[in-house]
Design a protein around this motif. Sequence first.
Motif, short mmCIF file in Angstrom:
data_model
loop_
_atom_site.label_atom_id
_atom_site.label_comp_id
_atom_site.label_asym_id
_atom_site.label_seq_id
_atom_site.Cartn_x
_atom_site.Cartn_y
_atom_site.Cartn_z
N PHE A 174 0.81 -1.20 0.00
CA PHE A 174 0.00 0.00 0.00
C PHE A 174 0.85 1.26 0.00
N VAL A 175 1.84 1.27 0.90
CA VAL A 175 2.71 2.44 1.04
C VAL A 175 3.54 2.63 -0.22
N GLU A 176 4.02 1.50 -0.78
CA GLU A 176 4.82 1.61 -2.00
C GLU A 176 4.01 2.19 -3.15
N LEU B 4 14.49 4.72 3.13
CA LEU B 4 13.84 5.67 4.02
C LEU B 4 13.23 4.91 5.18
N PHE B 5 12.55 5.62 6.06
CA PHE B 5 11.90 4.99 7.21
C PHE B 5 10.99 3.84 6.78
N GLY B 6 10.90 2.85 7.62
CA GLY B 6 9.95 1.77 7.38
C GLY B 6 10.27 0.91 6.18
N GLY B 7 11.55 0.89 5.73
CA GLY B 7 11.92 0.02 4.63
C GLY B 7 11.47 0.53 3.27
N LEU B 8 11.00 1.79 3.26
CA LEU B 8 10.55 2.37 2.00
C LEU B 8 11.77 2.70 1.15
N GLN B 9 11.72 2.28 -0.14
CA GLN B 9 12.87 2.49 -1.00
C GLN B 9 12.54 3.44 -2.14
N ALA C 191 -3.10 16.67 -10.19
CA ALA C 191 -1.98 15.85 -10.64
C ALA C 191 -1.73 14.73 -9.63
N LEU C 192 -1.72 15.10 -8.33
CA LEU C 192 -1.48 14.08 -7.30
C LEU C 192 -2.63 13.08 -7.24
N VAL C 193 -3.86 13.59 -7.32
CA VAL C 193 -5.02 12.70 -7.28
C VAL C 193 -4.98 11.71 -8.44
N LEU C 194 -4.65 12.22 -9.65
CA LEU C 194 -4.64 11.34 -10.81
C LEU C 194 -3.54 10.29 -10.66
N GLY C 195 -2.38 10.71 -10.11
CA GLY C 195 -1.32 9.75 -9.85
C GLY C 195 -1.81 8.61 -8.97
N LEU C 196 -2.54 8.97 -7.89
CA LEU C 196 -3.08 7.97 -6.96
C LEU C 196 -4.12 7.08 -7.65
N VAL C 197 -5.06 7.72 -8.36
CA VAL C 197 -6.14 6.96 -9.00
C VAL C 197 -5.55 5.95 -9.99
#
Lengths: 287, 287
Positions: free
Chosen positions: B3-5, B130-135, B244-250
């Motif tokens: 999810f985070v990735e 980064l924190f939490g193993g995020l790459q 732009a951010l919303v479309l990236g997420l969608v």
Amino acid sequence: MDYEISLITTIGITVMFALSLNLITGFCGQISLGHAAFLGLGAYTSAMLCQAGMPFWLTLPLAMLVAGLLGVLVGLASLRVRADFLAITTMGVGFIFIGVVRQQEWMGGEMGVTGFPGSGLGKTGFMALCLALAALTAGLSLYIQRAWMGQVFKGIAEDEDTMRVLGIDVPRYKLAAFAIGTALAGAAGGLYAQNLKFIGPDSFGFVESVTVLSMVVVGGIGSVFWVVVAAAVLSALPGWFQFIGDYKLLVYGGLLFTMMRFSPHGLAGIAARFTKARTAPMPGASR
Amino acid sequence: MFFVELIAQSLVQGSIYALIALGLTLVYGLLRILHVAHASLFTLGAYIGVLTYNATGSMVLTLLAAMAVSGLSGVAMFRLAYQPILKQPPHVALIASIGLFIAAEECFRIIFGASGLSFANPPLQGQVQLFGGLQFKQAELAVMGGTALIIGMLGWLQTRTRIGVACQATVSDPQMAESFGIRLTMVRDLNFLIGSALAGFAGVWVALLNNLVEPTMGSVPSYKALAIIVLGGLGSVPGTLMAALVLGLVESFGTVYLGKVLDRNAIAFAFLIVVLMVRPQGLFAKR
């Protein structure tokens, strides 16, 4: 002779397709950047029904019906958005159509549909059918242009708000333009599938939508005669000159730009300038 | 974790969309033109970027060169293509722009070849924990950081400097602004310069992230950016950023959950159409 027959068949189909867009964009002033989706819908409907065993002549009206129904849907959507958004919305419809077809196994997916039964008309007979339908479409266009409906379309293209004030039911006429235009595109699609014997999602993409728009624009938005000329010439050119065949898109892009930059009314505008026969403003010249 | 990735990836994608769409919004706000050819400046920036980096090996020089060439080409495009047709109805500029975009893509293909270019040894490829193993790739972090920095600077420019206020005045009422002594052509030049330079900047980063520059790399961003500025409520800068951010997420989430039915582009445009049906003025516009 075979080459000429297939060339004339292609020209007939292209002219019909361009005239169908001219009804929406030319007469009624509604810019569509996704018209190839309706060609595609007609093509897929006809091809898949042929494959299921239905005779070709029966699939054509069904292709018109399916394309026209989606056209009304898009028309309904267009009523909610203002002019600038409509171009983007119709562009979106084009992308959604391709995106859906691409992921559907039963519609052939990426590979497309091929090997469906023919029309049983023979090459010459099919050419005659395409030419007859193209001529019929041109006749219908001319009839609509002269009829009350065409006058209202022109009014909507020029000044929508005034038409509303005059008590004209603008949404109804817009929907009518979409329904007729997209249904005709659907019929052209049926012929297209039958002509090529192969259809795939890539045949109905954004480039195709822009190509047909370029024919309408180069001809002169709204002018039936010049749109026919432009569609015929632009669809025949790539075959005649190999140079243009390779640089087809460059020529299309360049033509679109040059036309808009130097003669926004297209060939019709140039012709009118020469003959000076122009008393009323050109159709499509809003504001 | 998955999810985070996904969210992280959509932030990267959203930053790139934002960079491209900002220029489009600036142009739309000023001139009411849907500037499709904007994406050709993005591609141009990418080509200049790869060529400069392979020649010099300096990332700073690469970014400067790409932004300068794209920016100046943008101004040239405005002066040569749009300025003479500003008085025409809006579809004239839209179609001219599409023609320009298609012709530009073909020019890239003819000049640089169809197969594309890539970096000889691409910089900033290392992974950062980064924190939490995020790459993240270093380049991805640079994109997000760079975008945030640039947008911050633009916001400051718009609200805190004379020239920014002049731009805002021109957007809201060109005639009034002109009579107060603001030189319209200068403001328009500046907007094209900045918007196009941002597109060039984005082009370099996309080239680096994919390590590939192709003639057609501008097509998808071009249509997406149009969808974004429509979503953001045409002409609104903060709305464009959010969209732009919303479309990236969608897109990221849509591809995972709807990928079987629709492809990425179709998801973006389906979202656009659904939003337009509910809010015809766009997601973030205030009517």
